[in-house]
Design a protein around this motif. Structure first.
Motif, PDB file in Angstrom:
ATOM      1  N   HIS A  39      48.744  71.729  59.632  1.00  8.78           N
ATOM      2  CA  HIS A  39      48.437  71.878  61.053  1.00  8.78           C
ATOM      3  C   HIS A  39      49.449  71.096  61.872  1.00  8.78           C
ATOM      4  CE1 HIS A  39      46.419  68.083  59.910  1.00  8.78           C
ATOM      5  NE2 HIS A  39      46.739  67.685  61.137  1.00  8.78           N
ATOM      6  N   ASN A  73      47.469  66.944  65.690  1.00 10.05           N
ATOM      7  CA  ASN A  73      46.351  67.197  66.597  1.00 10.05           C
ATOM      8  C   ASN A  73      46.180  66.067  67.618  1.00 10.05           C
ATOM      9  OD1 ASN A  73      44.768  65.107  65.374  1.00 10.05           O
ATOM     10  ND2 ASN A  73      44.132  66.531  63.765  1.00 10.05           N
ATOM     11  N   LYS A  74      45.187  66.230  68.484  1.00 11.97           N
ATOM     12  CA  LYS A  74      44.965  65.292  69.591  1.00 11.97           C
ATOM     13  C   LYS A  74      44.677  63.878  69.087  1.00 11.97           C
ATOM     14  CE  LYS A  74      42.023  64.623  73.662  1.00 11.97           C
ATOM     15  NZ  LYS A  74      40.882  65.185  74.455  1.00 11.97           N
ATOM     16  N   GLU A 123      45.464  62.510  66.230  1.00  6.81           N
ATOM     17  CA  GLU A 123      46.637  61.936  65.580  1.00  6.81           C
ATOM     18  C   GLU A 123      47.670  61.493  66.615  1.00  6.81           C
ATOM     19  OE1 GLU A 123      46.368  64.518  61.412  1.00  6.81           O
ATOM     20  OE2 GLU A 123      47.365  65.325  63.188  1.00  6.81           O
ATOM     21  N   ARG A 177      54.244  68.905  61.465  1.00  2.00           N
ATOM     22  CA  ARG A 177      53.120  69.494  60.742  1.00  2.00           C
ATOM     23  C   ARG A 177      52.619  68.502  59.699  1.00  2.00           C
ATOM     24  NH1 ARG A 177      52.469  74.728  62.210  1.00  2.00           N
ATOM     25  NH2 ARG A 177      50.760  74.921  60.734  1.00  2.00           N
TER      26      ARG A 177
END
Length: 595
Positions: free
Chosen positions: A482, A485-486, A488, A515
């Motif tokens: 992925h 994200n927010k 992280e 990623r």
């Protein structure tokens, strides 16, 4: 009827009634061959090395280790993390020209389980998982088992489509035969409440042990609350609620555990420690028991020391090649100290055991003083600390050095007396392994000096210091990539040092394009997204420059700076490498590095 016919005609089985009442099948002679398909080394190399799944050097080293530990090579490559179980399965399936199936993606219906009896399914390594257009889908790791497959077609009257599945995938799927163990435990609890005879309590404790083992739990906590008893399992370092039972059953459950552990059943006001051996699905393991009195009754913690833990080697605990070579070099020296440091529960003892296993040869005498002895090792003389008898780390170590040892392991250096004897033993021709509670490798030296050790003795005796933490591994069955994200991105904003090091290690400067990996959650990992744990390490090799700083009583920060200049990989950096490589998550490494 079909199941009974297959059961009676497919193979001759010797049925044994196990201690827990379950039936165990042992194959004797058969018209249907159950020889598990073996892939020779040449073919295995062609499948793994030629396409670049595994480096040639890694392949050779892992093959040698697999032979040494008597583990099937294909299983060892996966457990080492050299290739995922799924990728290995797809590679073999392509080679055999069969479809590949990952059984963790399927819920196996009872109608499919009824076709092949449990003992036959285990023996043949085969399980039905689906049906389409009147064609049954069979997953097996033994695709050459033609006679058995023909027999299934004859008995079911349906065409069978063969899918290749790895042994690990099939073993997980075969657990469907056991049903939902949590439901079974809850049913037995209700049965115990209604009837409460001794046999039901015995079965309840057995089911708890089996449930914990199948859940990959390291510990079982049985905790009295105000109105009930709570059972929790520690899985990959995290406690999960497993079941509850009424207060009136607790005394009987504790009595049964005390009987198994050979503890005093009439003692309720003092702490007691014991252990016993248990077996689940042909896997034997030790259970270490601790019982202490609390205000609401007796609190029980059982640690499961399963035999699979003994498979750990220096190659698969998470060390990179450079750190591995440092430890091997330090361990091959005839004298000096190899120290593992870190907080409680960071895997220090496991690391020392892997080094001992690596050093365990017929020509050396290895002796240990431990509290407690966690794993029994052949050809190693192990001593258990006994405070009541005056056998401490210090007194035990003093006696051990008079037993002509080559290698000594001390469970922990926790006081000045033990440190003094350990340093002197390391200086007088013994290789000594031990643990110490410090936050990082460089702090080890000031800690030993605080214990009253002379700086020149510490500098001369320590070969290497291994600082470590444990992080949860992403489940390989449901791992997905992925974009950052927010959560992280927020964590990185709060810690600029981690942010810069992650950029440096990954080579990605624009975080919006980075990623990472995480587990989506599946049956194999219990929907957690994690399966197993791996170490992150900081290995400080002591050379002349480090020795000079220790003799000068330099600060831990000065030693850290010099060690990094000399090539030491900081703990955080090693963790971030594992994040980038998809072994663990950023959250796990941040949490571990803060401890």
């Amino acid at each position: 009827m079909i199941a009974r016919e297959i059961f009676s005609s497919s193979c001759s089985l010797l049925l044994l009634r196990q201690k827990d009442g379950r039936v165990k099948g042992i194959h004797q002679e058969s018209n249907v061959g159950i020889s598990i398909m073996k892939i020779d080394e040449k073919t295995l190399k062609k499948l793994l090395v030629t396409p670049g799944h595994v480096a040639a050097k890694q392949f050779k080293s892992a093959l040698e280790s697999a032979k040494k530990h008597n583990i099937p090579p294909e299983e060892f490559f996966v457990s080492e993390g050299l290739i995922s179980d799924e990728n290995f399965g797809k590679t073999v399936a392509d080679y055999l020209n069969y479809h590949f199936v990952d059984l963790s993606q399927y819920q196996i219906a009872k109608t499919f389980l009824d076709i092949i009896p449990e003992v036959v399914a285990y023996a043949q390594q085969a399980i039905f998982f689906g049906e389409e257009n009147n064609c049954l889908k069979l997953a097996t790791s033994n695709t050459d088992n033609y006679e058995f497959i023909k027999l299934l077609e004859k008995k079911t009257g349906k065409k069978i489509e063969i899918y290749y599945a790895t042994n690990a995938s099939i073993q997980e799927a075969l657990k469907y035969y056991k049903g939902d163990l949590r439901e079974k435990v809850e049913e037995f609890i209700q049965c115990c409440v209604r009837e409460g005879d001794e046999g039901d309590i015995v079965e309840l404790v057995n089911l708890l042990l089996e449930y914990a083992h199948d859940s990959r739990a390291s510990d079982i906590h049985i905790e009295p609350l105000t109105d009930k008893i709570l059972i929790r399992f520690r899985i990959d370092g995290i406690l999960h609620e497993a079941a509850t039972y009424p207060m009136n059953l607790h005394e009987k459950v504790v009595f049964r555990i005390k009987i198994m552990s050979r503890l005093q059943t009439d003692e309720h006001a003092a702490a007691q420690d014991g252990r016993f051996e248990y077996e689940v699905d042909d896997t034997a393991f030790d259970v270490r028991v601790s019982i202490i009195p609390i205000t609401r009754g007796e609190n029980v913690v059982m640690r499961l020391l399963a035999s699979h833990n003994k498979r750990f080697s220096l190659q698969n605990i998470g060390l990179d090649e450079n750190d591995y070579e440092k430890i091997v070099e330090a361990s091959h020296k005839p004298h000096g100290m190899v120290l593992a440091v870190g907080p409680t529960g960071s895997g220090k003892t496991t690391t020392l055991y892997t080094i001992l296993r690596f050093l365990n040869r017929p020509e050396v005498n290895i002796m240990t003083i431990e509290d407690p002895v966690e794993y029994d090792m052949s050809r190693v003389q192990q001593t258990q600390v006994n405070q009541k008898k005056g056998l401490t780390f210090a007194t035990g170590l003093r006696s051990i050095v008079r037993q002509d040892p080559d290698i000594i392991m001390v469970g922990e250096i926790r006081d000045e007396e033990t440190a003094d004897i350990a340093v002197n033993a390391a200086m007088t021709g013994h290789l000594l392994l031990s643990t110490l509670h410090t936050n990082d490798a460089p702090t080890t030296f000031p800690r030993l000096l605080e214990m009253g050790m002379e700086s020149f003795l510490v500098a001369s005796s320590v070969n290497v210091v291994i600082s470590q933490r444990l992080v949860r591994k992403i489940c390989t069955h449901c791992k997905k990539s992925h974009l950052l994200n927010k959560n992280e991105r927020s964590a990185l904003r709060m810690d600029p040092l981690i942010k810069e090091r992650l950029k440096e290690i990954s080579g990605v400067q624009n975080l919006s394009k980075m990623r990472l990996y995480a587990g989506a959650g599946c049956k194999v990992c219990g929907l957690t997204g994690f399966s197993g744990r791996v170490g992150i390490f900081e290995v400080l090799q002591v050379n002349e420059e480090i020795r000079s700083l220790v003799v000068e009583k330099a600060s831990a920060s000065a030693i850290y700076k010099k060690a990094c200049e000399l090539g030491m990989t900081p703990l955080l950096n090693d963790g971030l490498k594992k994040v980038v490589n998809g072994i663990t998550t950023l959250e796990e490494v941040i949490k571990a590095s803060k401890i």
